[in-house]
Design an enzyme around this catalytic site. Structure first.
Site, short mmCIF file in Angstrom:
data_model
loop_
_atom_site.label_atom_id
_atom_site.label_comp_id
_atom_site.label_asym_id
_atom_site.label_seq_id
_atom_site.Cartn_x
_atom_site.Cartn_y
_atom_site.Cartn_z
N SER A 143 0.87 -1.18 0.00
CA SER A 143 0.00 0.00 0.00
C SER A 143 0.91 1.23 0.00
O SER A 143 1.83 1.33 -0.80
CB SER A 143 -0.95 -0.04 1.21
OG SER A 143 -1.74 1.12 1.28
N TYR A 157 -4.68 8.63 -5.93
CA TYR A 157 -3.79 7.58 -5.39
C TYR A 157 -4.28 7.06 -4.03
O TYR A 157 -4.34 5.84 -3.81
CB TYR A 157 -2.40 8.19 -5.27
CG TYR A 157 -1.30 7.27 -4.80
CD1 TYR A 157 -0.87 6.20 -5.58
CD2 TYR A 157 -0.65 7.50 -3.58
CE1 TYR A 157 0.18 5.38 -5.15
CE2 TYR A 157 0.40 6.70 -3.16
CZ TYR A 157 0.81 5.64 -3.95
OH TYR A 157 1.85 4.84 -3.53
N LYS A 161 -5.01 3.13 -2.48
CA LYS A 161 -4.19 2.52 -1.44
C LYS A 161 -5.01 2.25 -0.17
O LYS A 161 -4.73 1.30 0.57
CB LYS A 161 -2.97 3.40 -1.14
CG LYS A 161 -2.00 3.50 -2.33
CD LYS A 161 -1.40 2.13 -2.68
CE LYS A 161 -0.30 2.21 -3.71
NZ LYS A 161 0.31 0.89 -4.01
N1 LIG Z 1 8.36 5.08 -4.02
C1 LIG Z 1 7.59 5.53 -3.02
O1 LIG Z 1 7.84 6.62 -2.43
C2 LIG Z 1 6.42 4.71 -2.56
C3 LIG Z 1 5.83 5.06 -1.33
C4 LIG Z 1 4.73 4.33 -0.89
C5 LIG Z 1 4.25 3.27 -1.66
N2 LIG Z 1 4.83 2.96 -2.84
C6 LIG Z 1 4.27 1.84 -3.61
O2 LIG Z 1 5.25 0.85 -3.78
C7 LIG Z 1 5.03 0.15 -5.00
C8 LIG Z 1 6.30 0.16 -5.82
O3 LIG Z 1 6.61 1.51 -6.13
P1 LIG Z 1 8.04 1.97 -6.64
O4 LIG Z 1 8.26 3.31 -6.08
O5 LIG Z 1 9.01 0.89 -6.41
O6 LIG Z 1 7.72 2.18 -8.20
P2 LIG Z 1 8.55 1.94 -9.53
O7 LIG Z 1 10.01 1.97 -9.27
O8 LIG Z 1 7.97 2.86 -10.53
O9 LIG Z 1 8.12 0.45 -9.92
C9 LIG Z 1 6.82 0.17 -10.29
C10 LIG Z 1 6.79 -1.22 -10.88
O10 LIG Z 1 5.43 -1.53 -11.23
C11 LIG Z 1 5.38 -1.91 -12.60
N3 LIG Z 1 4.07 -1.54 -13.12
C12 LIG Z 1 3.51 -0.32 -13.17
N4 LIG Z 1 2.29 -0.39 -13.76
C13 LIG Z 1 2.10 -1.69 -14.06
C14 LIG Z 1 1.05 -2.40 -14.68
N5 LIG Z 1 -0.04 -1.79 -15.13
N6 LIG Z 1 1.18 -3.74 -14.85
C15 LIG Z 1 2.30 -4.37 -14.44
N7 LIG Z 1 3.32 -3.77 -13.83
C16 LIG Z 1 3.23 -2.43 -13.66
C17 LIG Z 1 6.56 -1.17 -13.25
O11 LIG Z 1 7.00 -1.77 -14.46
P3 LIG Z 1 6.37 -1.39 -15.91
O12 LIG Z 1 6.19 0.09 -15.92
O13 LIG Z 1 7.34 -1.90 -16.90
O14 LIG Z 1 5.07 -2.12 -15.98
C18 LIG Z 1 7.60 -1.34 -12.17
O15 LIG Z 1 8.16 -2.63 -12.21
C19 LIG Z 1 3.86 0.86 -5.68
O16 LIG Z 1 2.67 0.15 -5.44
C20 LIG Z 1 3.83 2.21 -5.02
O17 LIG Z 1 2.56 2.80 -5.05
C21 LIG Z 1 5.91 3.65 -3.32
#
Ligand SMILES: NC(=O)c1ccc[n+]([C@@H]2O[C@H](COP(=O)([O-])OP(=O)(O)OC[C@H]3O[C@@H](n4cnc5c(N)ncnc54)[C@H](OP(=O)(O)O)[C@@H]3O)[C@@H](O)[C@H]2O)c1
Length: 275
Positions: A143, A157, A161
């Protein structure tokens, strides 16, 4: 549970938190599968994991859009054909497009819900029956801090979540005593490509509100997550701030809202003055 010899399947495993979870799971002896859309990013992720854990089992990668049920189901089948039934499902695929409510088109709300909520629901729905039958398994939903409290600028968003929290809580109750464990993770701001992209459209108020939380590494979020999964914990809140928020959010909601409004007002005033 231990990760050794477990099939750990990660959606969104080609980047950021998902990639780091894959790297650490492989290093702990898991058989790792990654699902995401871009085949080039998946290939790079597989190479990075193999480089950091050369003795690990082959990393399976399958390209699929998690928002499309048929695609994610065939991807799961393809991964299970090689690595066997999924023991640990981690749903990390997610998107975030911050902006002022009135500027964000409805299509962004729909896509965000499709990827973040339904893109989590489809794989969970697919693996839980078999896990239940085997009497073991773990489902881990990623989340966000924005799934604990609705923040300025996150109108598309935050609901997606929050929805994961509802799913995780209801599912945890249903799966209690079946041997299948549910974990929900609320990461803080983490240094990943998603956060860099978010920063491009974040309103000044959102930037001010999230500035105090610091910036985590994907490595630390993944480490805390996998430790919690192995201990069978339900809620994972990296850091003091989110832990306090998870415990106290409903009690202190009026004070929190007052403070958030104050920070947003100040940021808006500063932005206007600075122009
Ligand atoms: N970074 C933060 O600050 C943060 C904070 C709280 C929560 N989160 C959550 O943590 C999770 C990971 O985030 P992250 O920051 O690591 O993001 P990220 O580096 O952008 O990675 C996102 C991943 O999801 C894949 N993805 C996106 N849309 C997709 C789809 N429709 N189908 C299949 N794969 C998909 C992307 O690959 P492709 O684009 O090639 O599909 C990528 O592998 C997310 O759910 C995000 O909301 C992140």
């Amino acid at each position: 549970m231990t990760l050794r010899d477990q099939h750990v399947l990660i959606t969104g495993g080609s980047s950021g938190i998902g990639l780091e979870l894959g790297r650490q799971a492989a290093a702990a002896g898991a058989r790792v599968s990654l699902i995401a859309r871009d085949p080039a990013k998946l290939a790079a992720a597989r190479a990075a994991i193999r480089a950091s854990a050369p003795d690990a089992a082959e990393v399976v990668t399958v390209s699929a859009d998690v928002a499309l049920e048929t695609e994610i189901l065939s991807a799961l089948q393809a991964a299970e054909k090689i690595h066997g039934p999924v023991d640990v499902l981690i749903t990390s695929a997610g998107i975030a497009r911050p902006g002022y409510f009135e500027d964000v088109p409805v299509s962004v709300f729909e896509r965000t819900m499709a990827v973040n909520f339904f893109g989590t629901l489809y794989p969970v729905k697919a693996v839980v029956p078999a896990m239940r039958q085997r009497g073991r398994g773990a489902v881990v939903l990623i989340s966000s801090g924005a799934g604990l409290v609705g923040l300025f600028g996150y109108t598309p968003y935050a609901p997606s979540k929050f929805a994961l929290r509802g799913l995780a809580e209801a599912l945890r109750a249903e799966l209690k005593s079946t041997g299948v464990n549910v974990t929900i993770v609320y990461p803080p701001d983490t240094d990943t490509p998603q956060l860099a992209e978010e920063n491009l459209t974040k309103p000044v108020e959102t930037k001010a509100l999230t500035a105090g939380g610091g910036l985590w590494t994907a490595e630390a979020v993944a480490r805390i997550t996998l430790a919690a999964v192995q201990r069978g914990r339900f809620t994972v809140t990296p850091g003091f701030q989110l832990t306090a928020l998870a415990w106290l959010q409903s009690v202190f909601a009026p004070v929190l809202h007052w403070n958030f409004d104050r920070i947003a007002r100040k940021a808006r005033r500063n932005a206007a003055g600075g122009q």
